[in-house]
Scaffold this active site. Structure first.
Site, PDB file in Angstrom:
ATOM      1  N   ASP A 105       0.858  -1.174   0.000  1.00 11.21           N
ATOM      2  CA  ASP A 105       0.000   0.000   0.000  1.00 11.21           C
ATOM      3  C   ASP A 105       0.899   1.231   0.000  1.00 11.21           C
ATOM      4  OD1 ASP A 105      -2.578   1.435   0.422  1.00 11.21           O
ATOM      5  OD2 ASP A 105      -1.607   2.005   2.298  1.00 11.21           O
ATOM      6  N   GLU A 194      -1.273  -1.027  -5.852  1.00 15.36           N
ATOM      7  CA  GLU A 194      -2.459  -0.299  -6.291  1.00 15.36           C
ATOM      8  C   GLU A 194      -2.148   0.515  -7.531  1.00 15.36           C
ATOM      9  OE1 GLU A 194      -5.494   1.231  -2.916  1.00 15.36           O
ATOM     10  OE2 GLU A 194      -3.464   1.964  -2.819  1.00 15.36           O
ATOM     11  N   ASP A 274      -2.998   0.971   6.896  1.00 13.55           N
ATOM     12  CA  ASP A 274      -2.257   0.653   5.669  1.00 13.55           C
ATOM     13  C   ASP A 274      -1.942  -0.843   5.571  1.00 13.55           C
ATOM     14  OD1 ASP A 274      -2.330   3.348   5.118  1.00 13.55           O
ATOM     15  OD2 ASP A 274      -0.384   3.739   6.060  1.00 13.55           O
TER      16      ASP A 274
END
Ligand SMILES: [Zn+2]
Length: 324
Positions: A105, A194, A274
């Protein structure tokens, strides 16, 4: 007169163009330049500047044949001229497949947090450099006198200092991005991140600075590069709900950006925000991988496939994001 094989790039603008960008380049294919036999000097016939120039190299060009050098580019940066050589060499790293998979993340607090809960922070030297950048930016605007032509020497001094510092920071960021990406791909067989639409996020002014500073986009590019080099799988997943969903039970737990801890009222799972997101990112990547492996006709079983146990055969992945 143009020599054959040379691209028609614009000439360097004169040194006084204060408003223009610092980076300018001239590119050669196979003609227009000549390397000395010991590869320590380069001679240009036209285009950049006729004459012989000494090369200060970080890598010894002696190891490559002239046929391997397919392109030469002269680039001007704030601190001098650089000669880039495009060399055709097959680069491949041996990879030890050990079954390690990771989701990361990319964040505002840490540079990234992984699915095991480890956080990798932005290095201190980068934060120090950014403080200095602000100082230099203020100095330039202080010394700028509106409408004055030419601007004072002190203004130009400050402007050049700022340009050099920009260059230094971009090198530091690149260095950090490269090292971090290489370390991740060396120690894992699957990396999921991501797919942040940076251009969309930058429009949000509160986030803009941190995002550009963290250089996520550049980092993910290096991640893809090293993944190919190591022959491992690297997947970008859509960021939807990765921070809102509970990685333990799958329920949605709404929280604003300021809430740093994920506390699930449904199953009682508590984790750093996170860390929870990174676990969701990894799960998404594995789901995509499973969908792709199962949709590929005639794929043969390979012994010891580290991902085999995670393939759940769901056909609801996002195969368009497949970027192995
Ligand atoms: Zn839960």
């Amino acid at each position: 007169q143009k020599s054959p094989g040379k691209k028609d790039y614009p000439k360097f603008p004169s040194e006084c163009c204060a408003n223009k960008k610092f980076t300018r380049s001239v590119e050669y294919k196979t003609t227009g330049y000549k390397l000395s036999p010991d590869r320590k000097k380069i001679e240009f016939k036209d285009g950049f500047k006729a004459g012989v120039f000494e090369l200060w190299t970080s890598r010894d060009l002696v190891w490559y044949s002239e046929q391997q050098i397919s392109r030469v580019r002269v680039v001007r940066r704030a601190d001098g001229y650089y000669c880039q050589f495009l060399v055709n060499v097959e680069r491949k790293e041996t990879h030890n497949f050990e079954g390690n998979v990771v989701g990361i993340d990319l964040g505002l607090n840490a540079f990234y947090t992984d699915s095991d809960g480890n956080a990798v922070n932005n290095p201190k030297y980068l934060r120090r450099s950014e403080k200095r950048l602000k100082k230099l930016q203020r100095r330039v605007s202080r010394r700028h006198e509106k409408g004055k032509k030419p601007q004072s020497n002190n203004y130009h001094k400050a402007r050049i200092q700022l340009a050099r510092h920009h260059l230094k920071i971009s090198r530091q960021r690149k260095d950090h991005g490269v090292k971090t990406a290489r370390a991740l791909t060396q120690s894992h067989d699957l990396v999921v991140y991501e797919d942040l639409k940076v251009s969309n996020l930058v429009k949000n002014h509160h986030l803009a600075k941190s995002i550009s500073d963290a250089s996520w986009y550049q980092f993910t590019q290096w991640l893809e590069y090293y993944a190919k080099l190591h022959g491992i799988v690297c997947i970008a997943v859509l960021p939807h709900f990765t921070s809102q969903n509970c990685s333990n039970c799958g329920q949605t737990v709404k929280k604003s950006l300021s809430v740093r801890t994920h506390k699930c009222p449904h199953c009682g799972y508590v984790a750093d925000r996170d860390h929870n997101a990174a676990k969701n990112i990894l799960a998404k990547g594995l789901e995509i991988l499973g969908a792709i492996v199962n949709s590929t006709e005639g794929h043969s079983e390979s012994g010891g496939d580290p991902f085999a146990e995670h393939s759940e055969g769901k056909a609801t992945g996002e195969p368009d994001l497949w970027r192995a």
